[in-house]
Design an enzyme around this catalytic site. Structure first.
Site, PDB file in Angstrom:
ATOM      1  N   PRO A  83     -84.240  15.906  36.283  1.00  0.00           N
ATOM      2  CA  PRO A  83     -83.209  15.856  35.248  1.00  0.00           C
ATOM      3  C   PRO A  83     -81.856  15.475  35.823  1.00  0.00           C
ATOM      4  O   PRO A  83     -81.364  16.101  36.768  1.00  0.00           O
ATOM      5  CB  PRO A  83     -83.211  17.280  34.686  1.00  0.00           C
ATOM      6  CG  PRO A  83     -84.613  17.746  34.891  1.00  0.00           C
ATOM      7  CD  PRO A  83     -85.043  17.143  36.198  1.00  0.00           C
ATOM      8  N   CYS A  84     -81.252  14.446  35.244  1.00  0.00           N
ATOM      9  CA  CYS A  84     -80.079  13.845  35.876  1.00  0.00           C
ATOM     10  C   CYS A  84     -78.752  14.245  35.246  1.00  0.00           C
ATOM     11  O   CYS A  84     -77.698  13.893  35.761  1.00  0.00           O
ATOM     12  CB  CYS A  84     -80.203  12.316  35.842  1.00  0.00           C
ATOM     13  SG  CYS A  84     -80.311  11.625  34.173  1.00  0.00           S
ATOM     14  N   GLN A  85     -78.793  14.980  34.114  1.00  0.00           N
ATOM     15  CA  GLN A  85     -77.532  15.259  33.426  1.00  0.00           C
ATOM     16  C   GLN A  85     -76.525  15.971  34.306  1.00  0.00           C
ATOM     17  O   GLN A  85     -75.323  15.717  34.240  1.00  0.00           O
ATOM     18  CB  GLN A  85     -77.787  16.094  32.148  1.00  0.00           C
ATOM     19  CG  GLN A  85     -78.583  15.371  31.080  1.00  0.00           C
ATOM     20  CD  GLN A  85     -80.071  15.571  31.242  1.00  0.00           C
ATOM     21  OE1 GLN A  85     -80.551  15.953  32.316  1.00  0.00           O
ATOM     22  NE2 GLN A  85     -80.821  15.320  30.185  1.00  0.00           N
TER      23      GLN A  85
END
Length: 364
Positions: A83-85
């Site tokens: 997950p890159c957020q």
């Protein structure tokens, strides 16, 4: 004598709705299973891909469970996009207190325990600036991997949007690199080529296509309808009459935020698809000529998903926020295909070493 076929089997961690898996499959890689903690991913992942789905956190996965999905006499690939957020430039409150920050360590743990011949990881460029990424690379190198990493402008490879991504490739077979745009036979693709020329039907704001339920556009308030009618392709809210400009943009602190309430331009690439691309006020997501934001289907196409990719089961409600999240978070399918074809070329280059391993030899 024909050279023997060397299969590549893959496990896709943080699989989402299947963008990376679908791209790898297009390149001829057999993705065996996708792993994700979001139940909304299961239907689109299994409906569109010949792979199983594990609804599980990567932090709870044991390597022996994943090992069972790899087939004998195949090159093993461990792939994923943590997950890159929390690493994104859009996140102004990034913190190591976010549990997602440490999911990359679980990716590293699984790679170190499984020791697959190949590993790939895709993420936002901002991850380069964090120690957890350095740890990830160092762990791979300590396990005998050659590692390459680069920032990829997806537009260079035919993705019809401005989207920069960090792509890491790692191999225990030898040095590895991404194919160049020329080797990939890429050509720039515009918004017009992706969603224009009658590829999807015209649509009014707040309506949905009778055949394709994913081709639906968000409603617009009377004020925002007036705003989009006053918007020019590629322009900003500065083109509007003063009475349409939001009060926050009239203040000194808001004058620099010109990248919202904008229309796309037909003959250029789209902006980066975020999880809120379906909202006119969330970026330059206005349709180039119709008075609405782009639809869910158009966002999916701009992410490289085929026109018939299904995100919702028949009869199930289409929730804009949920499907928008799945599409915006996805690895562009074309980028997945690039990674897959790069892996295939690498295995072909090291064919003799691979055959030795698959017939009972061992890598150092």
């Amino acid at each position: 004598m024909t050279a023997p076929h060397i299969p590549i089997n893959a496990v896709d961690l943080f699989s989402g709705a299947g963008g990376l898996t679908h791209g790898l499959a297009k390149a001829g890689i057999n993705v065996r299973v996708g792993v994700d903690v979001d139940p909304a991913c299961e239907y689109p992942y299994t409906e569109n891909n010949k792979a199983k789905f594990l609804l599980k956190s990567v932090g709870d996965i044991e390597s022996r469970e994943l090992a069972s999905y790899y087939l004998p006499r195949s090159v093993r690939l461990l792939a994923g996009c943590a997950p890159c957020q929390t690493f994104s430039s859009y996140n102004q409150k990034a913190s190591t207190d976010d549990d997602r920050w440490w999911l990359l360590r679980h990716f590293s743990r699984l790679a170190g325990e499984l020791l697959p011949e190949l590993v790939t990881m895709e993420n936002v460029p901002g991850l380069l600036n964090h120690a957890v990424f350095d740890e990830f690379v160092g762990s791979l190198e300590a396990s005998g991997y050659e590692v390459s990493k680069q920032i990829v402008d997806c537009q260079d490879y035919g993705v019809p949007q401005h989207r920069n991504r960090l792509v890491l490739l790692a191999s225990r077979l030898g040095p590895i690199s991404l194919l160049t745009p020329a080797q990939f036979n890429a050509k720039p693709t515009s918004v017009r080529e992706a969603i224009g020329n009658g590829r999807v039907p015209a649509l009014a704001a707040g309506s949905a296509d009778a055949v394709d339920r994913l081709h639906r556009a968000s409603r617009l308030s009377p004020l925002n309808l007036r705003r989009i009618k006053a918007s020019k392709p590629g322009g900003t809210w500065r083109d509007w009459p003063d009475e349409l400009v939001a009060e926050c943009h009239k203040k000194e602190s808001g004058k620099t935020y010109a990248g919202v309430y904008g229309r796309m331009t037909w003959d250029e690439a789209a902006p980066t698809m975020t999880t809120q691309f379906y909202g006119f006020g969330n970026g330059r997501f206005g349709h180039p000529s119709q008075d609405r934001a782009i639809s869910l289907r158009e966002g999916a196409i701009l992410q490289g998903f085929p026109l018939n990719y299904q995100f919702v089961a028949p009869g199930a409600p289409v929730h804009m926020k949920t499907i928008g999240r799945l599409i915006g978070n996805a690895v562009p399918v074309t980028l997945g295909e690039l990674i897959g074809r790069s892996m295939k070329a690498h295995v072909k280059e090291h064919r003799d070493d691979v055959l030795r391993v698959l017939t009972g030899g061992q890598l150092a």
